[in-house]
Design an enzyme around this catalytic site. Structure first.
Site, PDB file in Angstrom:
ATOM      1  N   LYS A  12       7.379  39.660  39.588  1.00 11.48           N
ATOM      2  CA  LYS A  12       7.962  39.270  40.537  1.00 11.48           C
ATOM      3  C   LYS A  12       7.606  37.829  41.510  1.00 11.48           C
ATOM      4  O   LYS A  12       8.419  37.319  41.328  1.00 11.48           O
ATOM      5  CB  LYS A  12       6.900  40.315  41.763  1.00 11.48           C
ATOM      6  CG  LYS A  12       6.744  40.131  43.392  1.00 11.48           C
ATOM      7  CD  LYS A  12       5.611  40.651  44.474  1.00 11.48           C
ATOM      8  CE  LYS A  12       5.958  39.633  45.372  1.00 11.48           C
ATOM      9  NZ  LYS A  12       7.108  40.839  46.324  1.00 11.48           N
ATOM     10  N   ARG A 535      10.652  43.294  44.741  1.00  9.16           N
ATOM     11  CA  ARG A 535       9.581  44.098  45.826  1.00  9.16           C
ATOM     12  C   ARG A 535       8.656  45.050  45.039  1.00  9.16           C
ATOM     13  O   ARG A 535      10.102  45.893  44.912  1.00  9.16           O
ATOM     14  CB  ARG A 535      10.389  44.470  47.252  1.00  9.16           C
ATOM     15  CG  ARG A 535       9.747  44.938  48.117  1.00  9.16           C
ATOM     16  CD  ARG A 535      10.130  45.326  49.344  1.00  9.16           C
ATOM     17  NE  ARG A 535       9.925  45.764  50.530  1.00  9.16           N
ATOM     18  CZ  ARG A 535       8.956  45.744  50.801  1.00  9.16           C
ATOM     19  NH1 ARG A 535       8.319  43.907  51.354  1.00  9.16           N
ATOM     20  NH2 ARG A 535       8.188  46.433  52.034  1.00  9.16           N
ATOM     21  N   GLU A 685      19.752  54.752  64.402  1.00 13.82           N
ATOM     22  CA  GLU A 685      20.227  53.622  63.905  1.00 13.82           C
ATOM     23  C   GLU A 685      21.973  53.671  64.215  1.00 13.82           C
ATOM     24  O   GLU A 685      22.661  54.451  62.838  1.00 13.82           O
ATOM     25  CB  GLU A 685      20.185  52.845  62.817  1.00 13.82           C
ATOM     26  CG  GLU A 685      20.920  51.421  62.208  1.00 13.82           C
ATOM     27  CD  GLU A 685      20.529  51.857  60.946  1.00 13.82           C
ATOM     28  OE1 GLU A 685      19.056  51.853  60.655  1.00 13.82           O
ATOM     29  OE2 GLU A 685      20.610  51.461  59.754  1.00 13.82           O
ATOM     30  N   HIS A 714      18.598  43.951  61.754  1.00 10.94           N
ATOM     31  CA  HIS A 714      18.514  43.437  60.096  1.00 10.94           C
ATOM     32  C   HIS A 714      18.845  42.137  60.384  1.00 10.94           C
ATOM     33  O   HIS A 714      19.055  41.412  59.801  1.00 10.94           O
ATOM     34  CB  HIS A 714      18.835  44.585  59.576  1.00 10.94           C
ATOM     35  CG  HIS A 714      18.986  45.713  59.742  1.00 10.94           C
ATOM     36  ND1 HIS A 714      19.761  46.972  59.987  1.00 10.94           N
ATOM     37  CD2 HIS A 714      17.682  46.311  59.863  1.00 10.94           C
ATOM     38  CE1 HIS A 714      18.315  48.115  60.387  1.00 10.94           C
ATOM     39  NE2 HIS A 714      17.743  47.589  60.626  1.00 10.94           N
TER      40      HIS A 714
END
Ligand code: GLN
Ligand code: ZN
Length: 776
Positions: A12, A535, A685, A714
């Site tokens: 990462k 992630r 949404e 977003h």
């Protein structure tokens, strides 16, 4: 496969500094190569005989398959392939800000021109893959050489004379096509012959490198496939059977269901079967597969973190061993990618609990122990004694867990038994409740609200960290959070919102916040698993009966309510989402664990109500993703998922308004269940789809109130009043205006105030304009 993030998430950090331009590619490559080297050593030392290769990926193994096969979207094609192409495919052309957000669908918006490939959940796990894109002009050819380099690299690690082989892993052609999206919308299977030709070339090159076995993953065999897809397996494997390697066809996460006969007849040299998640079918599988094939049994759970019950597992493997003899292989159920790397890193876990756990590295030893115990023949008396004593030790721990006072809480178990079906209904039906609620709240038409969180500023995060690190006192911390609450109340007053929230400043994460306050939950220091790309997430562990020692949110909500005359909405995370984003105990049905959480939440709901919080929202962000892989199992899941929501909410008065929020879009499959939850208001949404997704609610004639998200949180774009008026208007075409709420798509914690305040102001103005229209 073995986790590729590294035991300290090295990958990462290396990726992110490379992406930022802080480190050159060679440094990233060195980190990656070192992780692979460590992984091979770890596996060899544990006694693994077949080393998976090509389980490494900078970003995603499905993306690796796309670059290997040359499936590069036209917007990213260039003369010579390099690794940058694959990063663009994953992340879009403009580097996105990898800020914190709740789930993949909420990743920050990528730039439009070189937009990134879509991301989807990998067969119900929390891993996300980059969806392959087939276009009219897609051709297949070996494009990315990485797999062959990694095979050579692995071969150099394996010393002569050790009983270790390299086993490259590929995603199979049928699953690959199945997961791909076709821009032509045409039958994807028409690409199969061309695709198979390239698979053939890959296998031949691997054979040239001296490879004997190749594992081919076909996880879609755990789904319910139609005839065309079943036939594709016959075509594909007939063709690949010409390849000069032995194929191990691997499936996982499920039984093979009705596809067992098909699979048993495929001309492959071996089958890997997940005997943990597919346990119900194990006997059948052992009977159906011919003994001249290799049967690789996944006996160690690759998706959960519990220590394997070795003696139980040995019993399970007995008949397979009897039939397959040296053709029986022992393996984890699936790639160990889905579990944290090494339990030994944990310094703060409760000692007793730690004994019950097993992460990737420990699972390797379990695999080796099972294999050693089964092939006990021809080894020395002392070696055989060592195996016996290891198993005896394991049995002791397994029994200790079964009886542990840490795991079992008689009070919780007794309370749960008492809850009978009657308790799941609200006092009155929605049509009656809405009458008393309307009278009580006197909300305008198109009431405005938000989903819960407000921008989590650097100061908020800093205050939480300081409190956790005992750098500031509890009193200081509370004062800081209360100041934040006062601030968001003032802002909501200025903006003119109708139903307020306190903003959730005290929450780092919607699951962790509650898990930390519940009994039965534990948190690790290093229990990271890859979610997508760089992630990683650190799911909490539900190890025991869940109970709530004290109220979790009441003080914050009560304080917030005391600072305003407007209605303050309480905010909880639902039981299914708590379950779905955690490692769940495997010693009782998920349904039972879910109900225990629901029971704790029910108490919280009632305490909120008693404290004067009259609107309470329970977020179920993960309800849909919990759907089992086989549709045949959906009804049962939805039954208990819905019941857990009803258990959480049914104890309140008719005047108390229950909201739920779900941040996704496809409701068609689960509409009936959503309606059964019987929330007074649901917020969803819908803005990105321009309200198309509301159709599911319209067609179903969803009876309760709905808040279709009118702007996409977003994106940092500030939606205009006109845009939102149009969207609400669109919703109002099909839904009675009395049942419509106005709100954003999701929580605002990833946003800044700079865009949030004007966006909300516009949203409120949009509602006001519509109210005026109606009245004039
Ligand atoms: N109440 C949560 C928030 O606003 C909901 C988040 C979510 O659904 N993912 O952040
Ligand atoms: Zn959401």
């Amino acid at each position: 496969g073995y986790p590729r993030i590294g035991d300290q998430r090295q990958l990462k950090f290396a990726l992110e500094s490379y992406w930022k331009g802080e480190k050159p590619l060679v440094e990233l490559e060195a980190v990656a190569s070192n992780i692979r080297y460590q992984n091979y050593q770890t596996q060899i030392n544990a006694g693994i005989n077949l080393l998976p290769v090509n389980d490494f990926a900078y970003y995603d193994q499905v993306l690796n398959m796309s670059t290997l096969l040359g499936v590069i979207p036209s917007r990213f094609r260039q003369e010579n392939y390099d690794v940058e192409v694959s990063f663009r495919m994953a992340r879009g052309r403009a580097p996105s800000d990898d800020a914190h957000f709740c789930c993949a669908s909420h990743a920050p918006e990528k730039s439009k021109a070189g937009y990134a490939g879509a991301m989807k959940k990998w067969f119900g796990s929390n891993y996300h893959y980059i969806v392959p894109e087939l276009e009219a002009d897609t051709t297949f050819s070996i494009t990315d050489e990485r797999i062959f380099d990694e095979v050579a690299e692995a071969q150099s690690v394996v010393k002569d004379g050790v009983d270790v082989q390299i086993k490259p892993v590929l995603l199979g052609p049928v699953s690959y096509l199945y997961l791909a999206e076709s821009s032509e919308g045409a039958d994807k299977l028409k690409h199969l012959p061309e695709l198979l030709a390239v698979y053939g070339q890959i296998l031949t090159r691997l054979a040239d490198q001296g490879i004997e076995w190749v594992q081919i993953d076909e996880p879609i065999l755990g789904l319910e496939l139609n005839e065309a897809w079943q036939a594709a397996f016959i075509t594909a494997y007939a063709e690949l059977s010409d390849a000069p390697v032995k194929l191990l066809l691997a499936t996982y996460f499920e039984t093979l269901g009705a596809h067992l006969t098909l699979v048993s007849q495929l001309p492959v040299a071996g089958i890997h079967f997940d005997a943990v998640w597919g346990k119900a079918q194990l006997t059948e599988v052992v009977a159906a597969i011919n003994a001249d094939k290799v049967l690789s049994l996944g006996l160690v759970d690759g998706r959960n973190i519990w220590k394997t019950d070795i003696s139980e597992t040995l019993k399970l493997a007995e008949s397979a061993h009897h039939k397959f003899k040296e053709n029986l292989w022992i393996a984890p159920s699936c790639s160990l990618l889905h579990v944290p790397v090494d339990l030994a890193s944990e310094q703060k876990l409760d000692h007793e609990l730690k004994q019950y756990l097993s992460f990737a590295k420990q699972k390797l030893s379990e695999v080796a122990l099972i294999a050693a115990a089964l092939s006990n023949k021809g080894i020395s008396a002392s070696a055989s004694q060592a195996i016996r004593s290891e198993i005896a030790q394991n049995t002791q721990i397994i029994q200790a867990r079964q009886q542990s006072a840490m795991v079992h809480n008689a009070e919780v178990e007794a309370r749960l038994k008492e809850i009978n079906k009657v308790a799941l209904n609200r006092q009155s039906s929605y049509s009656e409740r809405t009458v008393v609620q309307r009278k009580k709240y006197q909300l305008p038409l198109f009431p405005t609200t938000t989903i819960g969180s407000f921008p989590q500023t650097a100061e908020i995060r800093q205050a939480r960290r300081a409190f956790k690190g005992a750098e500031i006192s509890q009193a200081d911390y509370i004062e800081k959070m209360q100041a934040e609450i006062r601030d968001v109340i003032a802002r909501q007053e200025r903006i003119g919102i109708d139903v307020f929230v306190h903003g959730e400043p005290e929450r780092n994460d919607m699951v962790e916040y509650f898990g930390e306050q519940l009994e039965g939950y534990a948190f690790t220091q290093f229990g990271w698993v890859q979610s997508y790309g760089s992630r990683c997430v650190k799911p909490p562990i539900i190890y025991g009966d869940v109970s709530r020692p004290t109220a979790m949110t009441v003080a914050w909500s009560e304080y917030a309510q005391s600072q305003t005359d407007k209605i303050m909405k309480g905010m909880l995370t639902g039981a299914v989402t708590m379950l779905q984003w955690s490692f769940v105990r495997d010693d009782q049905p998920r349904e039972v664990t879910c109900n225990q959480i629901a029971l704790a939440l029910r108490d919280e709901v009632q305490d909120l109500e008693a404290a004067g919080i009259e609107i309470i929202q329970i977020d179920e962000a993960a309800l849909r993703e919990g759907l089992p892989l086989k549709k045949a199992d959906w009804a049962d899941y939805l039954r208990w998922a819905v019941d857990s929501f009803r258990l959480t909410t049914s104890g309140v008065k008719d005047t108390t308004q229950i909201h739920t929020h779900m941040c996704y879009s496809e409701f068609n499959d689960i509409m009936q269940a959503v309606a059964k939850m019987d929330a007074d208001v649901i917020t969803i949404e819908t803005s990105k789809s321009q309200m198309k997704l509301l159709n599911a609610f319209v067609d179903f004639e969803y009876p309760n109130e709905i808040g279709p998200g009118v702007y996409d949180i977003h994106s940092p774009n500030i939606p205009t009043v006109e845009e939102m008026v149009l969207l609400i208007d669109k919703a109002a075409e099909n839904i009675e205006i009395e049942r419509l709420w106005v709100n954003p798509d999701c929580g605002l914690k990833t946003r800044g105030w700079r865009e949030t305040e004007p966006a909300l102001k516009n949203m409120v103005d949009a509602a006001k304009i519509l109210r005026k229209c109606i009245h004039s």
